[in-house]
Design a protein around this motif. Structure first.
Motif, PDB file in Angstrom:
ATOM      1  N   ALA A   1       0.828  -1.205   0.000  1.00  0.00           N
ATOM      2  CA  ALA A   1       0.000   0.000   0.000  1.00  0.00           C
ATOM      3  C   ALA A   1       0.864   1.256   0.000  1.00  0.00           C
ATOM      4  O   ALA A   1       0.601   2.212  -0.744  1.00  0.00           O
ATOM      5  CB  ALA A   1      -0.932  -0.007   1.208  1.00  0.00           C
TER       6      ALA A   1
ATOM      7  N   PRO B   1       1.251   7.833  -6.541  1.00  0.00           N
ATOM      8  CA  PRO B   1       0.357   8.322  -7.607  1.00  0.00           C
ATOM      9  C   PRO B   1      -1.023   8.722  -7.127  1.00  0.00           C
ATOM     10  O   PRO B   1      -1.743   9.434  -7.837  1.00  0.00           O
ATOM     11  CB  PRO B   1       0.273   7.117  -8.569  1.00  0.00           C
ATOM     12  N   THR B   2      -1.426   8.275  -5.928  1.00  0.00           N
ATOM     13  CA  THR B   2      -2.744   8.633  -5.410  1.00  0.00           C
ATOM     14  C   THR B   2      -2.735   9.979  -4.697  1.00  0.00           C
ATOM     15  O   THR B   2      -3.796  10.526  -4.398  1.00  0.00           O
ATOM     16  CB  THR B   2      -3.251   7.556  -4.433  1.00  0.00           C
ATOM     17  N   VAL B   3      -1.542  10.521  -4.417  1.00  0.00           N
ATOM     18  CA  VAL B   3      -1.436  11.815  -3.751  1.00  0.00           C
ATOM     19  C   VAL B   3      -1.536  12.919  -4.805  1.00  0.00           C
ATOM     20  O   VAL B   3      -0.893  12.836  -5.861  1.00  0.00           O
ATOM     21  CB  VAL B   3      -0.088  11.927  -3.001  1.00  0.00           C
ATOM     22  N   PRO B   4      -2.350  13.959  -4.574  1.00  0.00           N
ATOM     23  CA  PRO B   4      -2.406  15.067  -5.540  1.00  0.00           C
ATOM     24  C   PRO B   4      -1.021  15.624  -5.828  1.00  0.00           C
ATOM     25  O   PRO B   4      -0.204  15.792  -4.906  1.00  0.00           O
ATOM     26  CB  PRO B   4      -3.300  16.099  -4.833  1.00  0.00           C
TER      27      PRO B   4
ATOM     28  N   LEU C   1       2.753   1.744  -3.393  1.00  0.00           N
ATOM     29  CA  LEU C   1       1.889   2.186  -4.498  1.00  0.00           C
ATOM     30  C   LEU C   1       1.164   3.492  -4.193  1.00  0.00           C
ATOM     31  O   LEU C   1       0.305   3.918  -4.973  1.00  0.00           O
ATOM     32  CB  LEU C   1       0.865   1.096  -4.830  1.00  0.00           C
ATOM     33  N   LEU C   2       1.490   4.142  -3.090  1.00  0.00           N
ATOM     34  CA  LEU C   2       0.767   5.331  -2.638  1.00  0.00           C
ATOM     35  C   LEU C   2       1.031   6.606  -3.442  1.00  0.00           C
ATOM     36  O   LEU C   2       0.092   7.374  -3.705  1.00  0.00           O
ATOM     37  CB  LEU C   2       1.073   5.580  -1.164  1.00  0.00           C
TER      38      LEU C   2
END
Length: 271
Positions: free
Chosen positions: A103, A109-112, A106-107
């Motif tokens: 998790a 790219p999910t952060v603005p 792979l985190l």
């Protein structure tokens, strides 16, 4: 029979509509980059390559392209290396907290990207690493490594776990097994990950704007031009950037398809 014919036709129509919606603005940018008039109006004032000539003779644009190319190549190599390490760790080992490890890995790219850019600026500034070309490489590697990990992880999941163990039983050490077994099998995904992460880095704007300092990349240079005036050079630069990015993505896809077809042929022939 009629329903079977209608369904593929509807699917092709739907897919074509999506591609038209996505690529119509890009196509319009290409068309207007060849327009002799300064402003994007219809009908076109005539065919001209003047805006491309201005781009290729602008030292600032050339410098921005060189920064983007160097940053993209270095980012691709670093992100692919980090992605392979993370993917191989997931493939080979079982340990407590593995789900949390995946998790976190792979985190990014999910952060603005604005938040990520500000965070990277604050972190690199404390280490006296901001404002240089390698700052872009470090920040982009954080963003791109998860993409490389996902591609390589998918490839390694298709590998028989007994192959590496068999090489150990035949006398190969861990590094030799890595070199002669794991890396050749993962090679297509490594190349695909390299091309994809290079494309992502080449196009990325927000993070580069925060950490690059005076080392402008192409997207940052485009913003600088827009702040002065709306120039048709933007369409020419956009066309060049799009072609560069799409070539990298297509190259990654071609490598992936070739490896998939080779695996399918091997499976059919039993090799």
């Amino acid at each position: 029979m009629a329903d079977r014919i209608k369904r593929p036709a509807a699917l092709w129509l739907y897919t074509g509509g999506i591609y038209l919606f996505v690529f119509a603005p890009i196509a319009a940018s290409f068309v207007f980059s060849l327009n002799a008039d300064r402003f994007p109006t219809l009908p076109l004032g005539g065919f001209s390559l003047d805006w491309y000539a201005r781009v290729f003779t602008d030292p600032a644009v050339w410098e921005a392209f060189s920064h983007s190319a160097l940053a993209a190549l270095a980012t691709g190599l670093l992100a692919t290396f980090l992605g392979f390490g993370a993917a191989y760790t997931d493939y080979r080992y079982k340990f407590f907290g593995k789900s949390a490890y995946l998790a976190i890995a792979l985190l990014p790219p999910t952060v603005p990207v604005i938040v990520l850019g500000l965070s990277m600026l604050a972190y690199l500034s404390r280490l006296a690493l901001s404002g240089a070309l390698y700052s872009i490489v470090i920040a982009h590697a954080v963003l791109c490594a998860p993409f490389a990990m996902a591609i390589i992880r998918l490839r390694l999941s298709q590998m028989d776990s007994a192959l590496e163990a068999a090489s150990w039983n035949l006398g190969a050490g861990p590094w030799r097994a890595m070199r002669h077994v794991v890396l050749p099998f993962a090679a297509p995904s490594l190349v695909s990950a390299l091309f994809l992460t290079m494309a992502i880095s080449f196009d990325e704007y927000a993070i580069a704007w925060f950490v690059s300092g005076l080392n402008e990349t192409v997207p940052v240079r485009v913003l600088s031009i827009l702040q002065g005036s709306v120039s048709p050079e933007i369409n020419a630069i956009g066309g060049i950037v799009f072609l560069t990015s799409i070539l990298l993505v297509v190259a990654a896809q071609v490598v992936h398809l070739r490896s998939s077809r080779r695996d399918a042929r091997s499976a059919r022939t039993g090799d």
